[in-house]
Design a protein around this motif. Structure first.
Motif: not given
Length: 128
Positions: A25-26, A77-79
């Motif tokens: 995140s971020g 999903k930024n995963t």
């Protein structure tokens, strides 16, 4: 501020599989690298596998890990993920994910110095 949260670490029997996740995140970079490092007992932290955030150019260190460990990413999903198969006792340790800027289509590196943010780590234990 970038924040990384790893999950998926567990106790697994030899020969088993695990998938680790790294939720970011971020992040404000357009493209970045997601890398996995590990700290195994008695050894220094070492790079394992990395991939571009668009799931591009995955790379896994050395022949002992290639074919067993694979990094991947889901940009929506930024995963990031680390798929680990055929685990053995030597794979026991704390696994960390890290992110750092990476131009699109470039290959990621497993040098800790190029990564700006790190997760807290997740424990993987391979035992009967």
């Amino acid at each position: 501020q970038v924040h990384l949260v790893e999950s998926g670490g567990a106790l697994v029997r030899p020969g088993g599989s695990l998938r680790l996740s790294c939720a970011a995140s971020g992040v404000t970079w357009d493209h970045y690298a997601i890398a996995w490092f590990r700290q195994t007992p008695g050894k220094e932290r070492e790079g394992v596998s990395c991939v571009g955030s668009a799931n591009t150019n995955p790379y896994t260190r050395d022949d002992k890990l290639k074919g067993r460990f694979t990094a991947s990413a889901d940009s929506a999903k930024n995963t990031g993920y680390l798929e680990m198969n055929h685990l053995d006792n030597d794979d026991t340790g704390v696994y960390f994910c890290a992110v750092g800027p990476l131009p699109a289509r470039y290959f990621c590196m497993l040098s800790s110095s190029v990564y700006d943010y790190w997760g807290q780590g997740t424990q993987v234990t391979v035992a009967l």
